[in-house]
Design a protein around this motif. Structure first.
Motif, PDB file in Angstrom:
ATOM      1  N   ASP A  23       0.828  -1.197   0.000  1.00 55.40           N
ATOM      2  CA  ASP A  23       0.000   0.000   0.000  1.00 55.40           C
ATOM      3  C   ASP A  23       0.868   1.255   0.000  1.00 55.40           C
ATOM      4  O   ASP A  23       0.593   2.216  -0.707  1.00 55.40           O
ATOM      5  CB  ASP A  23      -0.928   0.027   1.221  1.00 55.40           C
ATOM      6  CG  ASP A  23      -1.971  -1.079   1.203  1.00 55.40           C
ATOM      7  OD1 ASP A  23      -2.194  -1.663   0.122  1.00 55.40           O
ATOM      8  OD2 ASP A  23      -2.540  -1.358   2.268  1.00 55.40           O
ATOM      9  N   ARG A  63     -10.004  10.847  -1.114  1.00 56.82           N
ATOM     10  CA  ARG A  63     -10.663   9.909  -2.048  1.00 56.82           C
ATOM     11  C   ARG A  63      -9.646   8.913  -2.602  1.00 56.82           C
ATOM     12  O   ARG A  63      -9.934   7.732  -2.760  1.00 56.82           O
ATOM     13  CB  ARG A  63     -11.347  10.677  -3.174  1.00 56.82           C
ATOM     14  CG  ARG A  63     -12.637  11.343  -2.747  1.00 56.82           C
ATOM     15  CD  ARG A  63     -13.430  11.873  -3.928  1.00 56.82           C
ATOM     16  NE  ARG A  63     -12.751  12.932  -4.650  1.00 56.82           N
ATOM     17  CZ  ARG A  63     -12.858  14.218  -4.374  1.00 56.82           C
ATOM     18  NH1 ARG A  63     -13.615  14.619  -3.388  1.00 56.82           N
ATOM     19  NH2 ARG A  63     -12.213  15.121  -5.084  1.00 56.82           N
ATOM     20  N   ALA A  64      -8.438   9.368  -2.879  1.00 55.50           N
ATOM     21  CA  ALA A  64      -7.392   8.486  -3.407  1.00 55.50           C
ATOM     22  C   ALA A  64      -6.967   7.449  -2.378  1.00 55.50           C
ATOM     23  O   ALA A  64      -6.579   6.335  -2.730  1.00 55.50           O
ATOM     24  CB  ALA A  64      -6.180   9.302  -3.847  1.00 55.50           C
ATOM     25  N   ASN A  66      -8.789   5.802  -0.396  1.00 54.95           N
ATOM     26  CA  ASN A  66      -9.723   4.683  -0.516  1.00 54.95           C
ATOM     27  C   ASN A  66      -9.721   3.793   0.737  1.00 54.95           C
ATOM     28  O   ASN A  66      -9.796   2.571   0.645  1.00 54.95           O
ATOM     29  CB  ASN A  66      -9.403   3.867  -1.771  1.00 54.95           C
ATOM     30  CG  ASN A  66     -10.571   2.996  -2.188  1.00 54.95           C
ATOM     31  OD1 ASN A  66     -11.722   3.314  -1.892  1.00 54.95           O
ATOM     32  ND2 ASN A  66     -10.275   1.908  -2.864  1.00 54.95           N
ATOM     33  N   ALA A  72      -4.759   6.966   4.730  1.00 54.61           N
ATOM     34  CA  ALA A  72      -6.021   7.603   5.117  1.00 54.61           C
ATOM     35  C   ALA A  72      -5.867   8.297   6.465  1.00 54.61           C
ATOM     36  O   ALA A  72      -6.379   9.405   6.671  1.00 54.61           O
ATOM     37  CB  ALA A  72      -7.147   6.579   5.160  1.00 54.61           C
TER      38      ALA A  72
END
Length: 135
Positions: A23, A63-64, A66, A72
């Protein structure tokens, strides 16, 4: 007695189910963009225009993200810091608001929650004056 863990003095927790390394590699450009935003617009020298621009850009980064936990969470922390800076209309300590150069006589504490972040990002101006010059 927990029968799922073998009796041992060296019991270890199960490894996490998320793959943070993959990630992180995938979100490296977004992480760099967030760092640059914080450095350029939410650093020691701030103003409402730059803070608002940063919040606008963070909406896109959110939003990217996710829901990928490490990134986040970084975006959310940055949003809290930025909104708190935008709401403090004075210069205090090591943080200087060029649009509010004076320090108020008394310091006040501020409290923010997730609902404040959501409300603030929804009420941002549709046009971002710095967006055209930032690219």
């Amino acid at each position: 007695v927990n029968h799922t863990v073998p009796p041992s003095t060296f019991a270890r927790p199960a490894p996490p189910t998320t793959h943070i390394d993959s990630d992180a590699a995938m979100l490296a450009p977004a992480t760099q963009k967030l760092r640059q935003l914080m450095n350029d617009h939410v650093g020691v020298l701030r103003d409402a225009e730059g803070l608002t621009h940063a919040l606008n850009e963070m909406k896109t980064l959110q939003r990217a993200a996710n829901g990928l936990a490490p990134f986040a969470n970084m975006v959310l922390a940055a949003q809290f810091i930025t909104l708190a800076a935008l709401r403090r209309e004075e210069s205090r300590g090591g943080h200087y608001r060029s649009d509010f150069p004076r320090t108020n006589d008394t310091a006040t504490h501020s409290r923010l929650c997730l609902a404040d972040i959501e409300t603030a990002t929804q009420s941002l101006p549709a046009s971002d004056p710095l967006a055209a010059t930032a690219n």
